[in-house]
Design a protein around this motif. Structure first.
Motif, PDB file in Angstrom:
ATOM      1  N   LEU A  36       0.824  -1.216   0.000  1.00  0.00           N
ATOM      2  CA  LEU A  36       0.000   0.000   0.000  1.00  0.00           C
ATOM      3  C   LEU A  36       0.853   1.259   0.000  1.00  0.00           C
ATOM      4  CD1 LEU A  36      -2.766  -1.013   2.566  1.00  0.00           C
ATOM      5  CD2 LEU A  36      -3.215  -0.214   0.237  1.00  0.00           C
ATOM      6  N   TYR A  58      -5.284   0.165  -2.628  1.00  0.00           N
ATOM      7  CA  TYR A  58      -4.224   0.083  -3.623  1.00  0.00           C
ATOM      8  C   TYR A  58      -4.468   1.086  -4.747  1.00  0.00           C
ATOM      9  CZ  TYR A  58      -2.768  -4.296  -1.407  1.00  0.00           C
ATOM     10  OH  TYR A  58      -2.326  -5.244  -0.513  1.00  0.00           O
ATOM     11  N   TRP A 301      -7.295  -6.277   0.370  1.00  0.00           N
ATOM     12  CA  TRP A 301      -5.875  -5.960   0.530  1.00  0.00           C
ATOM     13  C   TRP A 301      -5.030  -7.230   0.638  1.00  0.00           C
ATOM     14  CZ3 TRP A 301      -5.859  -1.619   4.837  1.00  0.00           C
ATOM     15  CH2 TRP A 301      -6.484  -0.473   4.321  1.00  0.00           C
TER      16      TRP A 301
END
Length: 335
Positions: A36, A58, A301
Motif C-alpha cells: 500500500l 491500492y 488488501w
C-alpha cells in the motif's frame, strides 16, 4: 527506561491457533502495508493528495511487496533455520549465500544500507565492520524486524536480542535501536498486549536518550491529534533522506497508536504521511496485524499478496509471508 511489567506472557500452548492467527496477521500486515505504501514512498502528504486524494486502498493495478517484504522473508527464513541459537556468523553466511555471492540482478528497490553492506561483504569485510557504511542508521533493520517478534511472542527482550544479532551485519547505533524497538513491539502485540504496553515494550529495549526513543515518545504523545501532528513531531523538515530509522519507527508507532491498534486505520495513517511510506506502513501493519490477527486485514488488501516476486532478492522468489509466519510459530495441537 519504560517497564514492560504489564506486557502479558506468551499465550499458553493450548492457544497455538490464536498465536498462529496473530503471526499471520503480523507477516501479512507487513506485506500489505509495504504494498500500500510503496507508491507513496518519498512523497509529501500534499503530493499524495494532489495525485490520489487520500489513499484508501491500492492505487496500482498489480500491488506487490518491495524490499521490505523480501528482506523480512530473508530474516524469517534465517530465524526459522537457527532459532534462538542465531549468531552473527549465521547471519553473515546467509548474506553471502542468498545475496552477496549471487548475481542478484539489478537489485531494484534496495536501500542504501543494504547496498553498503553488500559492498563491504564483497570486499571481504566481516561483521561488525560490514555495517560501517554511510547509512548504518537507516530503517533497513526495522523493516525486517517483525519476524523476530513473531518468533519470540510475549518475550520482547528476546526478540530485541535476536534482531540485534541479525542487524550486526548491516547496521549500527540508531539503525539497531530501530530494529530492536519494532521486534519488541511485535513480540508484545503477539501476546495480546494493549497499545500502551506495546509502546512500553518497544521503549524498554532501547536507550531512553536515543534519537529513536525520543522520536517514538514524541509521536505517541501526540497520536490522539492525528497524522499531521505525528508527522510534525517526528519529521525533520528539509532533510533529504526518508529512510532514517528514528523517523520511520516514530511514524510507524505513531500511526499504530493513533489508530488504537486498528489495522486499517494504522496502515492508512502511515501511508498518507508519506516519507518512507512503504516501511512505515509495513511496520504499522506488522504491529496492528499482530494485535488484531490476519482476519482483521481487509480481503481486498490481503488477497493480492502472493509469493515474493524476487524483484529485489531473487533468492526469495516464491516464498510467501504466510509460510514464514507458519514456520515461526508452533503447530496447532491435535484435538
Amino acid at each position: 527506561m519504560a517497564s514492560v511489567a504489564c506486557v502479558p506472557s506468551v499465550p499458553a500452548p493450548g492457544d497455538a491457533g490464536g498465536l498462529r492467527e496473530r503471526a499471520r496477521g503480523a507477516m501479512l500486515g507487513l506485506a500489505v502495508g509495504d504494498a500500500l505504501g510503496a507508491p507513496a514512498e518519498n512523497m509529501k502528504p500534499s503530493e499524495i493528495r494532489r495525485r490520489w486524494g487520500r489513499i484508501t486502498g491500492y492505487v496500482v493495478e498489480h500491488p506487490a511487496g518491495t524490499d521490505d517484504t523480501e528482506y523480512a522473508i530473508f530474516s524469517g527464513l534465517l530465524l526459522a533455520r537457527h532459532g534462538s541459537a542465531l549468531t552473527v556468523a549465521h547471519v553473515e553466511a546467509a548474506w553471502h549465500q542468498w545475496i552477496a555471492d549471487l548475481d542478484e540482478g539489478p537489485f531494484r528497490g534496495a536501500g542504501f544500507s543494504e547496498r553498503g553492506t553488500l559492498e563491504n561483504l564483497r570486499r571481504g569485510l566481516a561483521a561488525p565492520i560490514s555495517a560501517q557504511h554511510r547509512h548504518a542508521w537507516s530503517d533497513g533493520l526495522a523493516m525486517r524486524a517483525a519476524p523476530f517478534g513473531v518468533f519470540a511472542a510475549g518475550a520482547p527482550a528476546e526478540a530485541a536480542r535476536l534482531v540485534a544479532v541479525d542487524g550486526t551485519v548491516s547496521h549500527e547505533g540508531e539503525g539497531i535501536h530501530g530494529g530492536r524497538a519494532v521486534a519488541a513491539g511485535v513480540a508484545a502485540a503477539m501476546a495480546g498486549a494493549p497499545v500502551e504496553s506495546v509502546v512500553a515494550a518497544a521503549l524498554s529495549v532501547i536507550p531512553a536518550d536515543s534519537w529513536t526513543a525520543r522520536s517514538l515518545r514524541r509521536a505517541v504523545a501526540v497520536a490522539h491529534r492525528g497524522e499531521r501532528a505525528v508527522r510534525s513531531a517526528v519529521v525533520i523538515g528539509g532533510y533529504p533522506w526518508t529512510d532514517l530509522a528514528p523517523e520511520a519507527v516514530g511514524l510507524a508507532f505513531g500511526a499504530y497508536a493513533a489508530a488504537g491498534g486498528d489495522f486499517t486505520t494504522a496502515v492508512l495513517t502511515a501511508v498518507n504521511m508519506g516519507r518512507d511510506a512503504d516501511t512505515t506502513a509495513a511496520v504499522a501493519g506488522a504491529l496492528a496485524g499482530a494485535s488484531c490477527g490476519a482476519t482483521a486485514i481487509p480481503p481486498e488488501w490481503s488477497t493480492p499478496i502472493g509469493p515474493a516476486l524476487g524483484t529485489c532478492l531473487p533468492s526469495m522468489r516464491g516464498h510467501h509471508v504466510l509460510d514464514i509466519a507458519d514456520l515461526l510459530t508452533p503447530d496447532e495441537e491435535a484435538p
